[in-house]
Design a protein around this motif. Structure first.
Motif, mmCIF file in Angstrom:
data_model
loop_
_atom_site.group_PDB
_atom_site.id
_atom_site.type_symbol
_atom_site.label_atom_id
_atom_site.label_comp_id
_atom_site.label_asym_id
_atom_site.label_seq_id
_atom_site.Cartn_x
_atom_site.Cartn_y
_atom_site.Cartn_z
ATOM 1 N N THR A 333 0.846 -1.127 -0.125
ATOM 2 C CA THR A 333 0.014 -0.153 0.039
ATOM 3 C C THR A 333 0.772 1.314 -0.104
ATOM 4 O OG1 THR A 333 -0.057 0.295 2.582
ATOM 5 C CG2 THR A 333 -1.639 -1.451 1.409
ATOM 6 N N LEU A 334 0.305 2.426 -0.202
ATOM 7 C CA LEU A 334 1.016 3.680 -0.237
ATOM 8 C C LEU A 334 1.582 3.951 1.174
ATOM 9 C CD1 LEU A 334 1.778 6.237 -1.831
ATOM 10 C CD2 LEU A 334 -0.381 7.129 -1.108
ATOM 11 N N GLY A 335 0.985 3.305 2.171
ATOM 12 C CA GLY A 335 1.322 3.517 3.515
ATOM 13 C C GLY A 335 2.565 2.691 3.698
ATOM 14 N N ASP A 336 2.822 1.591 3.167
ATOM 15 C CA ASP A 336 4.071 1.166 3.151
ATOM 16 C C ASP A 336 5.261 1.915 2.408
ATOM 17 O OD1 ASP A 336 3.036 -1.538 4.572
ATOM 18 O OD2 ASP A 336 2.363 -2.106 2.269
ATOM 19 N N LEU A 337 4.855 2.813 1.889
ATOM 20 C CA LEU A 337 6.073 3.507 1.115
ATOM 21 C C LEU A 337 6.405 4.945 1.888
ATOM 22 C CD1 LEU A 337 5.096 2.791 -2.561
ATOM 23 C CD2 LEU A 337 6.718 1.761 -1.087
ATOM 24 N N LYS A 338 5.534 4.987 2.802
ATOM 25 C CA LYS A 338 5.917 6.350 3.688
ATOM 26 C C LYS A 338 7.384 6.387 3.986
ATOM 27 C CE LYS A 338 3.671 9.370 7.176
ATOM 28 N NZ LYS A 338 2.792 9.550 8.012
ATOM 29 N N ASP A 339 7.840 5.150 4.697
ATOM 30 C CA ASP A 339 9.181 5.070 4.877
ATOM 31 C C ASP A 339 9.860 4.191 3.860
ATOM 32 O OD1 ASP A 339 11.697 4.437 6.170
ATOM 33 O OD2 ASP A 339 10.817 4.030 8.129
ATOM 34 N N LEU A 340 10.754 4.735 3.273
ATOM 35 C CA LEU A 340 11.289 4.015 1.966
ATOM 36 C C LEU A 340 12.251 2.720 2.472
ATOM 37 C CD1 LEU A 340 12.249 6.691 -0.546
ATOM 38 C CD2 LEU A 340 10.386 5.470 -0.219
ATOM 39 N N GLN A 341 12.647 2.698 3.924
ATOM 40 C CA GLN A 341 13.366 1.755 4.240
ATOM 41 C C GLN A 341 12.520 0.428 4.248
ATOM 42 O OE1 GLN A 341 16.528 1.708 5.273
ATOM 43 N NE2 GLN A 341 16.800 3.880 5.441
ATOM 44 N N ASN A 342 11.196 0.535 3.985
ATOM 45 C CA ASN A 342 10.334 -0.561 3.948
ATOM 46 C C ASN A 342 10.478 -1.409 2.428
ATOM 47 O OD1 ASN A 342 9.233 -0.324 6.662
ATOM 48 N ND2 ASN A 342 7.600 0.892 5.787
ATOM 49 N N LEU A 343 11.001 -0.550 1.719
ATOM 50 C CA LEU A 343 11.073 -1.290 0.387
ATOM 51 C C LEU A 343 12.117 -2.636 0.385
ATOM 52 C CD1 LEU A 343 11.800 1.632 -1.936
ATOM 53 C CD2 LEU A 343 9.797 0.268 -2.112
ATOM 54 N N VAL A 344 12.937 -2.417 1.149
ATOM 55 C CA VAL A 344 13.850 -3.964 1.145
ATOM 56 C C VAL A 344 12.994 -5.117 1.349
ATOM 57 C CG1 VAL A 344 15.861 -5.062 2.514
ATOM 58 C CG2 VAL A 344 15.791 -2.549 2.051
ATOM 59 N N LYS A 345 11.930 -5.014 2.366
ATOM 60 C CA LYS A 345 11.167 -6.436 2.420
ATOM 61 C C LYS A 345 10.501 -6.892 1.316
ATOM 62 C CE LYS A 345 7.268 -4.144 4.887
ATOM 63 N NZ LYS A 345 6.599 -4.089 6.287
ATOM 64 N N PHE A 346 10.190 -5.775 0.492
ATOM 65 C CA PHE A 346 9.272 -5.951 -1.037
ATOM 66 C C PHE A 346 10.368 -6.568 -2.046
ATOM 67 C CE2 PHE A 346 6.425 -3.608 1.516
ATOM 68 C CZ PHE A 346 5.410 -4.192 1.413
ATOM 69 N N VAL A 347 11.619 -6.297 -1.885
ATOM 70 C CA VAL A 347 12.525 -6.850 -3.086
ATOM 71 C C VAL A 347 12.310 -8.319 -3.523
ATOM 72 C CG1 VAL A 347 14.983 -7.216 -3.850
ATOM 73 C CG2 VAL A 347 14.100 -5.206 -2.418
ATOM 74 N N PRO A 348 12.318 -9.223 -2.615
ATOM 75 C CA PRO A 348 12.170 -10.735 -3.100
ATOM 76 C C PRO A 348 10.944 -10.826 -4.000
ATOM 77 C CG PRO A 348 12.820 -10.660 -0.843
ATOM 78 C CD PRO A 348 12.492 -9.305 -0.987
ATOM 79 N N LEU A 377 13.815 3.022 -4.625
ATOM 80 C CA LEU A 377 12.501 3.376 -4.991
ATOM 81 C C LEU A 377 12.117 3.748 -6.474
ATOM 82 C CD1 LEU A 377 9.405 4.273 -4.516
ATOM 83 C CD2 LEU A 377 10.111 6.615 -4.141
ATOM 84 N N GLN A 378 13.380 4.472 -7.390
ATOM 85 C CA GLN A 378 13.085 4.430 -8.301
ATOM 86 C C GLN A 378 13.249 3.471 -9.254
ATOM 87 O OE1 GLN A 378 16.624 6.533 -10.249
ATOM 88 N NE2 GLN A 378 14.941 7.976 -11.687
ATOM 89 N N VAL A 379 14.085 2.207 -8.811
ATOM 90 C CA VAL A 379 14.085 0.921 -9.579
ATOM 91 C C VAL A 379 12.727 0.298 -9.533
ATOM 92 C CG1 VAL A 379 14.835 -1.408 -9.514
ATOM 93 C CG2 VAL A 379 16.521 0.814 -9.204
ATOM 94 N N PHE A 380 12.123 0.347 -8.212
ATOM 95 C CA PHE A 380 10.553 -0.207 -8.208
ATOM 96 C C PHE A 380 9.813 0.535 -9.205
ATOM 97 C CE2 PHE A 380 12.065 -2.502 -4.551
ATOM 98 C CZ PHE A 380 10.949 -3.324 -3.802
ATOM 99 N N PHE A 381 9.964 1.767 -9.209
ATOM 100 C CA PHE A 381 9.111 2.439 -10.320
ATOM 101 C C PHE A 381 9.344 1.861 -11.608
ATOM 102 C CE2 PHE A 381 8.954 5.774 -13.423
ATOM 103 C CZ PHE A 381 7.510 6.133 -13.408
ATOM 104 N N GLU A 382 10.517 1.952 -12.069
ATOM 105 C CA GLU A 382 10.865 1.455 -13.582
ATOM 106 C C GLU A 382 10.226 0.276 -13.840
ATOM 107 O OE1 GLU A 382 14.791 2.157 -13.382
ATOM 108 O OE2 GLU A 382 14.795 4.210 -13.821
ATOM 109 N N MET A 383 10.347 -0.841 -12.714
ATOM 110 C CA MET A 383 10.098 -2.010 -13.059
ATOM 111 C C MET A 383 8.538 -2.441 -13.048
ATOM 112 S SD MET A 383 13.186 -3.703 -10.903
ATOM 113 C CE MET A 383 12.877 -5.877 -11.138
ATOM 114 N N VAL A 384 7.987 -1.817 -12.178
ATOM 115 C CA VAL A 384 6.457 -2.019 -11.796
ATOM 116 C C VAL A 384 5.444 -0.970 -12.735
ATOM 117 C CG1 VAL A 384 4.840 -1.758 -10.011
ATOM 118 C CG2 VAL A 384 7.058 -3.018 -9.353
ATOM 119 N N ALA A 385 5.824 0.231 -12.405
ATOM 120 C CA ALA A 385 4.665 1.258 -13.155
ATOM 121 C C ALA A 385 5.087 1.530 -14.428
ATOM 122 C CB ALA A 385 4.824 2.400 -12.080
ATOM 123 N N GLU A 386 6.493 1.873 -14.884
ATOM 124 C CA GLU A 386 6.818 2.563 -15.995
ATOM 125 C C GLU A 386 5.974 1.714 -17.310
ATOM 126 O OE1 GLU A 386 10.797 3.473 -18.591
ATOM 127 O OE2 GLU A 386 10.889 3.678 -16.660
#
Length: 513
Positions: A333-348, A377-386
């Motif tokens: 969720t957008l709430g998960d991205l409030k703190d960008l440190q949370n991104l690490v757990k979504f990498v797998p 975050l930018q990598v997530f965007f390029e892979m998921v949204a772009e």
């Protein structure tokens, strides 16, 4: 002897025979009355009766694209300026010598024809030739009529042949020219001044890209081919040019793909006393102006999609990631991205999904060690949204770490006032409110220098003169870069950047070719 070489030898013999008839093999000029497009514009609407009464005398020149001999007469089509016209040659009208020349012509030869206009029984506008002039022999045969020049590599390498035999190709580059002309018309009307800045620079700056390196012998100094004109254009804003733009060639020593060529064309412009929100509004107007000028419409086809400039969409980068995230894998969720440190757990999850669905490369542990959460975050965007951003979409709020020249967002200093415009799944434009605090700019450069020392060859160098320029005070300003090549791809429905660059960079030809 291979067939191709045998055909070339036959053409050389024909050139010798043409010379023996008394024609200069490569004459210096031909005085024409009309180009072929001018001829068609002036006379296509005339009836056979009107042409017969007027018997308009014309002189035209062009390349022979078809030949249909019939005994002591024959027809041919001559092409030039993106159009073609039929000519009719009769021995009793042109004389024996000129008719012998007609019989020695090959497809691809260039000729001049003088005569009067009439319509054939089928109604085709035709030049009844009274005098034929030889202008140049095509010693190499054109591609076979029914299959044409279809090999992609050969088309790009031999663009001159591609333009001769593939009629739509010329239209692509005519549209590109209208697009560039439209850019100038729009910005000039907005009060911008067009300028030129150096293409060889002592520091590669204005973008995060690996440069080409060269050496100036007289000054004994290393120079870089321009990766962006940004820092020089902003020096001009400091100097008092409040609205300035450049249509510029840039060079980046990076990979080649359907959307990347090492040499490419950008529009960059800067506006004093404005911010990135002002440029969003200006960009919408510019895109609509260009679509109208190039296509005459705000909707157009791009691949299997119909794109419309009637409406522009908008997401923050975090909103885009949350919106297009594969929720069926692991909810985000957008709430998960409030703190960008949370991104690490979504990498797998990201890696498993991306490799399976897109066949792309995963995010590596090395990338994770050497880069910040903002870069992730930018990598997530390029892979998921772009890939989903087909309709015109502004992406805003970029991480500070990937935006070294942008002004921070009030109340959220980890993000900057920046947008990128995506259309057709491609980044088309990049803009931001310009950082004009020299002390903050130095800190950003120092951080980029640290990344360079860790091996990131795309990170920004410290530009002391640019910091000095800012120290003389640059007004609040916003700047933007727009990819001319990608925008041309959109407005010509071309799926590769090499289709819209006349001479794209290619590997050297093999010796056997």
């Amino acid at each position: 002897m291979p067939e191709f070489e045998e055909l070339a030898q036959q053409r050389k013999k024909k050139l010798q025979a043409i010379a023996e008839l008394g024609y200069e093999p490569y004459p210096r000029k031909f005085d024409f009355t009309h180009t072929i497009p001018q001829l068609l514009a002036a006379y296509s609407s005339r009836t056979a009766e009107a042409l017969s009464a007027e018997k308009a005398e014309v002189r035209v020149a062009g390349r022979v694209m078809s030949l249909r001999p019939h005994g002591k007469a024959g027809f041919a089509h001559v092409a030039g300026g993106g159009s073609k016209v039929q000519i009719y040659v009769r021995q009793d009208a042109v004389g024996e010598r000129d008719f012998e020349l007609f019989k020695l012509l090959d497809l691809g030869d260039i000729i001049g024809a003088e005569g009067y206009l009439f319509r054939t029984r089928t109604g085709e506008l035709t030049v009844h030739v009274e005098r034929l002039q030889f202008l140049a022999k095509a010693l190499l045969p054109l591609p076979e009529k029914w299959h044409g020049l279809t090999d992609v590599e050969t088309r790009f390498r031999q663009r001159y042949v591609d333009l001769m035999v593939n009629e739509p190709v010329r239209g692509v580059f005519e549209r590109r020219a209208r697009l560039v002309r439209g850019v100038r018309e729009f910005l000039d009307a907005e009060g911008y001044l067009e300028v030129e800045t150096p293409m060889m620079q002592p520091l590669a700056g204005g973008a995060m890209a690996r440069p080409f390196v060269t050496h100036h012998n007289a000054l004994d100094m290393k120079l870089y081919l321009r990766i962006a004109p940004e820092l020089y254009l902003k020096r001009l804003v400091v100097g008092g040019f409040d609205r300035v733009y450049e249509i510029n060639r840039n060079f980046r020593n990076e990979g080649i793909s359907t959307m990347h060529n090492p040499e490419f064309t950008m529009l960059e412009f800067y506006q004093a006393y404005a911010d990135y929100e002002d440029l969003i509004r200006l960009t919408e107007r510019l895109m609509r102006h260009l679509a109208k000028g190039v296509l005459g419409a705000q909707e157009f086809e791009f691949g299997e999609h119909k794109i419309s400039f009637e409406k522009f969409h908008r997401y923050t980068m975090r909103e885009a990631v949350a919106h297009f995230w594969p929720q069926e894998e692991t909810p985000l969720t957008l709430g998960d991205l409030k703190d960008l440190q949370n991104l690490v757990k979504f990498v797998p999850t990201l890696n498993n999904w991306f490799v399976r669905e897109a066949g792309g490369a995963p995010v590596t542990d090395e990338f994770m060690r050497n880069n910040s959460p903002g870069a992730l975050l930018q990598v997530f965007f390029e892979m998921v949204a772009e890939p989903h951003l087909i309709q015109p979409t502004f992406i805003t709020e970029f991480p500070l770490e990937v935006s070294p020249l942008s002004k921070q967002k009030p109340g959220d200093p980890n993000f900057v006032e920046r947008f990128e415009l995506y259309i057709g799944g491609m980044e088309i434009a990049n803009a931001f409110s310009e950082l004009n605090d020299p002390a903050e700019q130095r800190d950003r450069f120092v951080y980029q220098q640290m990344l360079r020392e860790k091996g990131d060859l795309t990170a920004h160098s410290i530009d002391e003169d640019y910091i000095r320029a800012l120290s003389y005070a640059m007004p609040p300003a916003a700047g933007e870069g727009i990819g001319i090549d990608r925008l041309t791809m959109l407005l010509t429905n071309s799926r590769s950047i090499r289709d819209v660059i006349l001479f794209p960079l290619l590997r050297p030809e093999k010796q056997s070719e």
